[in-house]
Design a protein around this motif. Structure first.
Motif, PDB file in Angstrom:
ATOM      1  N   ALA A 239      39.099  38.612  25.509  1.00  0.00           N
ATOM      2  CA  ALA A 239      40.089  39.509  25.760  1.00  0.00           C
ATOM      3  C   ALA A 239      40.212  40.898  26.221  1.00  0.00           C
ATOM      4  CB  ALA A 239      41.002  38.921  24.867  1.00  0.00           C
ATOM      5  N   GLU A 240      39.208  41.570  25.329  1.00  0.00           N
ATOM      6  CA  GLU A 240      39.356  42.885  25.655  1.00  0.00           C
ATOM      7  C   GLU A 240      38.515  43.311  26.965  1.00  0.00           C
ATOM      8  OE1 GLU A 240      37.511  45.366  22.373  1.00  0.00           O
ATOM      9  OE2 GLU A 240      37.388  43.535  20.936  1.00  0.00           O
ATOM     10  N   ILE A 241      37.781  42.665  27.383  1.00  0.00           N
ATOM     11  CA  ILE A 241      36.931  42.974  28.848  1.00  0.00           C
ATOM     12  C   ILE A 241      37.960  42.521  29.846  1.00  0.00           C
ATOM     13  CG2 ILE A 241      35.418  41.941  30.469  1.00  0.00           C
ATOM     14  CD1 ILE A 241      33.411  41.631  28.084  1.00  0.00           C
ATOM     15  N   LYS A 246      41.808  44.514  34.128  1.00  0.00           N
ATOM     16  CA  LYS A 246      43.323  44.619  34.643  1.00  0.00           C
ATOM     17  C   LYS A 246      43.771  46.165  34.715  1.00  0.00           C
ATOM     18  CE  LYS A 246      44.718  40.189  33.066  1.00  0.00           C
ATOM     19  NZ  LYS A 246      45.545  39.211  32.041  1.00  0.00           N
ATOM     20  N   ASP A 247      43.005  46.759  34.213  1.00  0.00           N
ATOM     21  CA  ASP A 247      43.139  48.367  34.027  1.00  0.00           C
ATOM     22  C   ASP A 247      42.494  49.006  35.305  1.00  0.00           C
ATOM     23  OD1 ASP A 247      43.350  51.101  33.415  1.00  0.00           O
ATOM     24  OD2 ASP A 247      42.714  50.871  31.278  1.00  0.00           O
ATOM     25  N   ARG A 248      43.601  49.739  36.102  1.00  0.00           N
ATOM     26  CA  ARG A 248      42.997  50.476  37.154  1.00  0.00           C
ATOM     27  C   ARG A 248      42.031  51.483  36.935  1.00  0.00           C
ATOM     28  NH1 ARG A 248      47.028  50.776  42.505  1.00  0.00           N
ATOM     29  NH2 ARG A 248      45.110  51.385  43.084  1.00  0.00           N
ATOM     30  N   GLN A 249      41.986  52.108  35.674  1.00  0.00           N
ATOM     31  CA  GLN A 249      40.943  53.161  35.333  1.00  0.00           C
ATOM     32  C   GLN A 249      39.649  52.698  34.799  1.00  0.00           C
ATOM     33  OE1 GLN A 249      42.132  56.301  35.872  1.00  0.00           O
ATOM     34  NE2 GLN A 249      44.021  55.134  36.815  1.00  0.00           N
ATOM     35  N   ALA A 250      39.686  51.281  34.435  1.00  0.00           N
ATOM     36  CA  ALA A 250      38.647  50.857  33.977  1.00  0.00           C
ATOM     37  C   ALA A 250      37.859  49.703  34.520  1.00  0.00           C
ATOM     38  CB  ALA A 250      38.665  50.579  32.457  1.00  0.00           C
ATOM     39  N   TYR A 251      38.496  48.943  35.519  1.00  0.00           N
ATOM     40  CA  TYR A 251      38.226  47.778  35.978  1.00  0.00           C
ATOM     41  C   TYR A 251      36.647  47.872  36.753  1.00  0.00           C
ATOM     42  CZ  TYR A 251      38.799  49.656  40.768  1.00  0.00           C
ATOM     43  OH  TYR A 251      38.777  50.272  42.004  1.00  0.00           O
ATOM     44  N   TRP A 279      42.244  47.286  44.707  1.00  0.00           N
ATOM     45  CA  TRP A 279      42.446  48.639  43.949  1.00  0.00           C
ATOM     46  C   TRP A 279      40.970  49.608  44.634  1.00  0.00           C
ATOM     47  CZ3 TRP A 279      43.087  46.795  38.301  1.00  0.00           C
ATOM     48  CH2 TRP A 279      44.382  46.374  38.017  1.00  0.00           C
ATOM     49  N   LEU A 280      39.830  48.566  44.690  1.00  0.00           N
ATOM     50  CA  LEU A 280      38.567  49.278  45.083  1.00  0.00           C
ATOM     51  C   LEU A 280      38.826  49.610  46.633  1.00  0.00           C
ATOM     52  CD1 LEU A 280      35.770  49.732  44.249  1.00  0.00           C
ATOM     53  CD2 LEU A 280      35.103  47.481  44.977  1.00  0.00           C
ATOM     54  N   ALA A 281      39.544  48.886  47.454  1.00  0.00           N
ATOM     55  CA  ALA A 281      39.705  49.013  48.835  1.00  0.00           C
ATOM     56  C   ALA A 281      40.364  50.409  48.866  1.00  0.00           C
ATOM     57  CB  ALA A 281      40.263  48.091  49.408  1.00  0.00           C
TER      58      ALA A 281
END
Length: 361
Positions: A239-241, A246-251, A279-281
């Protein structure tokens, strides 16, 4: 005329080297610098003037006695110039600066000849042969073996000396390469142990994101296994991963874990992973437009290859179509860059295009 001029220029530099190395210099401070510059100047001067002298003798036909074959004669004369120059210069250097006594990198006879004033008498043989060849009358009055004897004696001795230099250079290069390899290995071992220590110090209450980069398949097995074991000490590790994905700063950090480590509920990850490609794009497109330093490897650290491997390993059959979003990523990588970077092609583009080719519908 030119032959005499070049001979006297060569003799001048030759005498300069002989006088400079006649007595032991002070090899500290400014004296050492002056001595080194003097050696370099006189050595270069000797090399250039003796080359000009050799060419003038060949051009004037004064060295016909070296060989009847013109090609062989030219080769022998130029080789003698090269080997005499090396021998003269390094005898001068090694006379007072010898650093090979401990490891025996360079053969000891190089130092022995230098201490025995090799920079004086070895080139003197060669210079004498050249001087006597300048005047046809002198050469004819000499016994026939004299000129070849002087020339080939100098060539033989200088060839052996130059061979010793080559052996020493190869030994020294091998030692330096081994030392550099040992240094790099020691550094790699140190970092390896630091990584293991960092993993061992991790507690279940610490942020799980700190472990993810250690868990990728490209890490050494012991580091990867230790990191995965530590990750799974978190009661809700999956669940933590997923929350990080889902976090744009950590994905992007999650890509490290997904590249080679299976999750228990892949269907829950498939949708967020697909969304992260958009997000990556966006990041890639913005970075191409705003960057002032684009290189072929600029996007290698974005985890694109890791993400695509993860899709192939465990997320292809989870009810999500990744293809359209990967196409968007390729389009982002093809964003027109600033004019000065228009010829740059990113290695990440090749990775994406290969994936699209393999999954074309």
């Amino acid at each position: 005329m030119f032959g005499y001029l070049f001979f006297f220029a060569t003799a001048l530099f030759y005498l300069g080297l002989a006088l400079l190395t006649a007595s032991k210099p002070s090899l500290v401070g400014e004296n050492a610098m002056g001595y080194g510059l003097g050696l370099a100047f006189l050595g270069l001067g000797f090399a250039l003037s003796s080359l000009a002298f050799s060419i003038s003798l060949l051009a004037g036909g004064s060295l016909h006695w070296v060989s009847r074959n013109p090609g062989l004669r030219t080769t022998l004369v130029l080789l003698s110039w090269l080997f005499i120059t090396l021998t003269t210069f390094f005898c001068a250097v090694f006379k007072w600066e010898w650093h090979s006594a401990d490891d025996q990198t360079y053969p000891s006879f190089l130092h022995g000849l230098a201490v025995g004033h090799g920079q004086v008498w070895i080139p003197l043989l060669w210079l004498a042969a050249g001087w006597l060849s300048l005047n046809a009358g002198w050469a004819q009055r000499l016994p026939s073996p004299v000129l070849p004897g002087l020339f080939f004696a100098a060539l033989l001795i200088s060839t052996v000396y130059s061979g010793g230099l080559a052996v020493g250079y190869l030994r020294d290069s091998a030692l330096q390469a081994a030392a550099e390899q040992a240094r790099q290995q020691a550094q790699a071992d140190e970092w390896h142990q630091r990584n293991l220590a960092n993993i061992a110090a991790h507690q279940p209450t610490d942020p799980i994101i700190n472990l993810l980069s250690y868990s990728t398949r490209l890490r050494p097995d012991d580091i990867r296994q230790a990191a995965v074991a530590k990750i799974k000490t978190h009661p809700a590790w999956e669940a933590e991963i997923l929350a990080l994905l889902k976090d744009r700063q950590a994905y992007r950090e999650v890509y490290y874990f997904l590249d080679g480590n299976r999750v228990e509920h892949p269907r829950q990850f498939a949708g967020p992973l697909n969304e992260s490609i958009l997000w990556l794009a966006e990041s890639v497109r913005a970075d191409i437009q705003d960057s002032n330093n684009l290189q072929s490897w600029s996007f290698d650290s974005y985890g694109i290859a890791r993400m695509l491997r993860a899709i192939d390993d465990q997320f292809l059959n989870q009810g999500v179509d990744f293809y359209p979003h990967v196409v968007r990523l390729r389009q982002a990588l093809n964003t027109p860059p600033p004019e000065r970077f228009r010829d740059v092609r990113f290695t990440a583009t090749d990775v994406v295009e290969e994936w699209l080719k393999n999954h074309k519908k």
